[in-house]
Design a protein around this motif. Structure first.
Motif, PDB file in Angstrom:
ATOM      1  N   ARG A  14      -0.688  -0.883   4.432  1.00 43.41           N
ATOM      2  CA  ARG A  14      -1.274  -1.906   3.565  1.00 43.41           C
ATOM      3  C   ARG A  14      -1.478  -1.376   2.156  1.00 43.41           C
ATOM      4  N   LEU A  15      -1.888  -0.118   2.054  1.00 45.24           N
ATOM      5  CA  LEU A  15      -2.027   0.494   0.735  1.00 45.24           C
ATOM      6  C   LEU A  15      -0.699   0.472  -0.004  1.00 45.24           C
ATOM      7  N   ILE A  16       0.373   0.841   0.683  1.00 44.77           N
ATOM      8  CA  ILE A  16       1.703   0.835   0.062  1.00 44.77           C
ATOM      9  C   ILE A  16       2.083  -0.570  -0.371  1.00 44.77           C
ATOM     10  N   ASP A  17       1.811  -1.566   0.468  1.00 45.02           N
ATOM     11  CA  ASP A  17       2.150  -2.949   0.129  1.00 45.02           C
ATOM     12  C   ASP A  17       1.410  -3.427  -1.112  1.00 45.02           C
ATOM     13  N   GLU A  18       0.229  -2.880  -1.345  1.00 43.78           N
ATOM     14  CA  GLU A  18      -0.573  -3.306  -2.486  1.00 43.78           C
ATOM     15  C   GLU A  18      -0.170  -2.616  -3.776  1.00 43.78           C
ATOM     16  N   LEU A  19       0.599  -1.543  -3.691  1.00 40.98           N
ATOM     17  CA  LEU A  19       1.021  -0.818  -4.886  1.00 40.98           C
ATOM     18  C   LEU A  19       2.154  -1.551  -5.591  1.00 40.98           C
ATOM     19  N   PRO A  20       2.236  -1.471  -6.911  1.00 39.09           N
ATOM     20  CA  PRO A  20       3.402  -2.028  -7.611  1.00 39.09           C
ATOM     21  C   PRO A  20       4.667  -1.330  -7.115  1.00 39.09           C
ATOM     22  N   PRO A  21       5.742  -2.086  -6.854  1.00 36.63           N
ATOM     23  CA  PRO A  21       6.965  -1.454  -6.329  1.00 36.63           C
ATOM     24  C   PRO A  21       7.489  -0.335  -7.213  1.00 36.63           C
ATOM     25  N   GLU A  22       7.190  -0.406  -8.514  1.00 32.31           N
ATOM     26  CA  GLU A  22       7.714   0.614  -9.428  1.00 32.31           C
ATOM     27  C   GLU A  22       6.811   1.844  -9.519  1.00 32.31           C
ATOM     28  N   ALA A  23       5.707   1.870  -8.788  1.00 34.78           N
ATOM     29  CA  ALA A  23       4.777   3.001  -8.861  1.00 34.78           C
ATOM     30  C   ALA A  23       5.455   4.297  -8.443  1.00 34.78           C
ATOM     31  N   PRO A  24       5.186   5.396  -9.154  1.00 36.06           N
ATOM     32  CA  PRO A  24       5.799   6.680  -8.780  1.00 36.06           C
ATOM     33  C   PRO A  24       5.074   7.305  -7.599  1.00 36.06           C
ATOM     34  N   LEU A  25       5.777   8.164  -6.905  1.00 36.18           N
ATOM     35  CA  LEU A  25       5.184   8.960  -5.840  1.00 36.18           C
ATOM     36  C   LEU A  25       4.573  10.204  -6.475  1.00 36.18           C
ATOM     37  N   LEU A  76       5.756   7.279   6.163  1.00 33.89           N
ATOM     38  CA  LEU A  76       5.106   6.475   5.132  1.00 33.89           C
ATOM     39  C   LEU A  76       5.788   6.666   3.782  1.00 33.89           C
ATOM     40  N   VAL A  77       6.137   7.901   3.461  1.00 34.66           N
ATOM     41  CA  VAL A  77       6.849   8.176   2.212  1.00 34.66           C
ATOM     42  C   VAL A  77       8.185   7.443   2.199  1.00 34.66           C
ATOM     43  N   THR A  78       8.869   7.445   3.334  1.00 32.86           N
ATOM     44  CA  THR A  78      10.143   6.744   3.436  1.00 32.86           C
ATOM     45  C   THR A  78       9.954   5.247   3.232  1.00 32.86           C
ATOM     46  N   TYR A  79       8.918   4.689   3.840  1.00 33.35           N
ATOM     47  CA  TYR A  79       8.607   3.271   3.646  1.00 33.35           C
ATOM     48  C   TYR A  79       8.326   2.977   2.177  1.00 33.35           C
ATOM     49  N   PHE A  80       7.540   3.845   1.535  1.00 34.53           N
ATOM     50  CA  PHE A  80       7.230   3.706   0.118  1.00 34.53           C
ATOM     51  C   PHE A  80       8.517   3.667  -0.716  1.00 34.53           C
ATOM     52  N   MET A  81       9.437   4.582  -0.437  1.00 36.85           N
ATOM     53  CA  MET A  81      10.648   4.681  -1.244  1.00 36.85           C
ATOM     54  C   MET A  81      11.605   3.520  -1.017  1.00 36.85           C
ATOM     55  N   ILE A  82      11.768   3.109   0.252  1.00 35.45           N
ATOM     56  CA  ILE A  82      12.714   2.034   0.512  1.00 35.45           C
ATOM     57  C   ILE A  82      12.191   0.708  -0.047  1.00 35.45           C
ATOM     58  N   ARG A  83      10.892   0.547  -0.054  1.00 33.07           N
ATOM     59  CA  ARG A  83      10.293  -0.628  -0.682  1.00 33.07           C
ATOM     60  C   ARG A  83      10.534  -0.612  -2.189  1.00 33.07           C
ATOM     61  N   ASN A 112      12.912   0.714  -3.693  1.00 33.48           N
ATOM     62  CA  ASN A 112      14.334   0.568  -3.990  1.00 33.48           C
ATOM     63  C   ASN A 112      14.849  -0.847  -3.811  1.00 33.48           C
ATOM     64  N   GLY A 113      13.961  -1.817  -3.705  1.00 32.79           N
ATOM     65  CA  GLY A 113      14.393  -3.206  -3.802  1.00 32.79           C
ATOM     66  C   GLY A 113      14.582  -3.948  -2.514  1.00 32.79           C
ATOM     67  N   PHE A 114      14.201  -3.363  -1.375  1.00 33.73           N
ATOM     68  CA  PHE A 114      14.329  -4.087  -0.121  1.00 33.73           C
ATOM     69  C   PHE A 114      13.057  -4.907   0.104  1.00 33.73           C
ATOM     70  N   VAL A 115      12.868  -5.892  -0.785  1.00 36.29           N
ATOM     71  CA  VAL A 115      11.674  -6.725  -0.760  1.00 36.29           C
ATOM     72  C   VAL A 115      12.084  -8.187  -0.761  1.00 36.29           C
ATOM     73  N   SER A 116      11.195  -9.029  -0.231  1.00 28.30           N
ATOM     74  CA  SER A 116      11.406 -10.470  -0.244  1.00 28.30           C
ATOM     75  C   SER A 116      10.816 -11.043  -1.525  1.00 28.30           C
ATOM     76  N   PRO A 117      11.067 -12.335  -1.822  1.00 28.92           N
ATOM     77  CA  PRO A 117      10.510 -12.932  -3.034  1.00 28.92           C
ATOM     78  C   PRO A 117       8.985 -12.901  -3.081  1.00 28.92           C
ATOM     79  N   VAL A 118       8.325 -12.842  -1.933  1.00 29.40           N
ATOM     80  CA  VAL A 118       6.871 -12.790  -1.931  1.00 29.40           C
ATOM     81  C   VAL A 118       6.370 -11.353  -1.970  1.00 29.40           C
TER      82      VAL A 118
END
Length: 380
Positions: A93-104, A198-205, A207-213
């Motif tokens: 949930r924390l990852i989902d709340e972060l801006p997709p462009e946020a750095p690691l 979790l890091v992998t989830y953060f990175m793949i998110r 990298n644009g594998f997101v829905s319009p919402v």
């Protein structure tokens, strides 16, 4: 040897073909007809599945059905197994709340670790949220991680690589290498596998594998649940940092993400979702006595429309407004419906609640959506 150099790959390599296919899937994300509300609900459900998989890899035997239901009301305290899963859900949930462009960053990776091991004993860590200050060995592995003296500098190099901008066709390989190299460093005394996923989830998110919402139904953790032994064997093949070993690992990773996306993108088709998933789920709930005829019809209306007002359920509850309100209230109290953000008299369905969720997961299992690791879980 530059451990962060992308591998050399022959043009006819399966990895090249998979990379092109993944780009096609990424381009199709968000082009379906499924309502955004259902996408959000599916995302929440699959996050539970992913947390169970990540914990299962480490030996946690909590079933996906128990995870959806959560601890029973008379539990004096949450079991450690359930807490481990809830910790992973909180980190996602924390990852989902972060801006997709946020750095690691160092602090973010350490926060993932702190959240992951919080309150755990068997699967905990004596220094939550801190890099290890002792040397470690990996059980059943020939690889010896770098000395603790070098962990911070190794992680600095890792973060530089993880945040490096790369062309779209290289991004999935980028994520795969990052997953392995994180485990190669083994920056924590315990919890490295869960944090790496979790890091992998953060990175793949990112990298644009997101829905319009802004949410995805796919989580790469599902890849690792396909075959635990092959997962570890593929990782071990890359431990020597050779080109061939890295290609083998990246191919395993890309194939798993490809297969998962191939299944899950079907859920963007509202007709497929209704016909193959939601309608059979409602039918099974009715056969099991969970729903009566009127409730079955009401739930189907909600699935079809996404968000409804009380009057929209007149066909299911044909009595007057008062009787309809009583029936709707009963469905809300049982978790079959929930109040929608549109207002106090608007309703929607929750797909990941303890009533509907287990039946929905059972249907996904029948359709082949669950990785083998979860297919033997039983719905009691």
């Amino acid at each position: 040897m530059d451990k962060y150099r992308l591998p050399s790959v022959d043009f006819d390599s399966p990895l090249v073909e998979l990379s092109f296919e993944l780009e096609r899937f990424r381009g199709n994300l968000g082009l379906g007809t499924t309502r955004p509300q259902l996408i959000i609900e599916l995302h929440s459900l699959f996050q539970i599945l992913s947390s169970v998989i990540s914990a299962r890899i480490e030996g946690n035997r909590t079933t996906v059905y128990d995870a959806i239901r959560g601890p029973s009301g008379d539990d004096e305290q949450q079991s450690e197994a359930q807490r481990e899963i809830n910790n992973l859900l909180a980190a996602m949930r924390l990852i989902d709340e972060l801006p997709p462009e946020a750095p690691l960053t160092h602090s973010l990776v350490r926060e993932f670790h702190r959240m992951t091991v919080d309150g755990l004993t068997r699967e905990g860590d004596p220094t939550p949220g801190s890099y290890r200050v002792v040397d470690v060995e990996i059980l059943n592995s020939a690889h010896t991680p770098p000395s603790h003296v070098y962990v911070h500098s190794e992680m600095s190099d890792f973060l530089e690589f993880a945040n490096r901008p790369l062309p779209a066709h290289q991004q999935m390989i980028h994520v795969a290498i990052a997953h392995h190299r994180f485990l190669w460093i083994h920056p924590f005394r315990n919890g490295n596998g869960r944090v790496s996923r979790l890091v992998t989830y953060f990175m793949i998110r990112r990298n644009g594998f997101v829905s319009p919402v802004g949410l995805r139904t796919v989580n790469p953790t599902a890849v690792f649940g396909n075959d635990r032994d092959e997962y570890y064997a593929s990782l071990e093949a890359a431990d020597d940092l050779s080109n061939s070993g890295t290609v083998l690992w990246c191919t395993f990773f890309a194939r798993g993400v490809h297969d998962d996306l191939e299944r899950l993108t079907k859920l963007q088709d509202a007709e497929y979702l209704s016909r193959e998933v939601l309608a059979p789920t409602i039918q099974r709930m009715r056969e099991s006595g969970i729903l009566n005829t009127a409730e079955s019809k009401a739930l189907q209306i909600v699935f079809d429309q996404g968000v409804v007002k009380a009057g929209d359920l007149e066909d299911a509850f044909p009595g007057g407004p008062s009787a309809r309100s009583v029936a709707i209230r009963a469905m809300v109290e049982r978790g079959l419906l929930q109040r929608a953000d549109a207002g106090p008299r608007f309703y929607t369905a929750s797909l990941h609640n303890p009533v509907i969720g287990p039946f929905l997961v059972r249907r996904f299992n029948e359709l082949g959506f669950l990785p083998p690791m979860l297919q033997n879980d039983k719905l009691e």
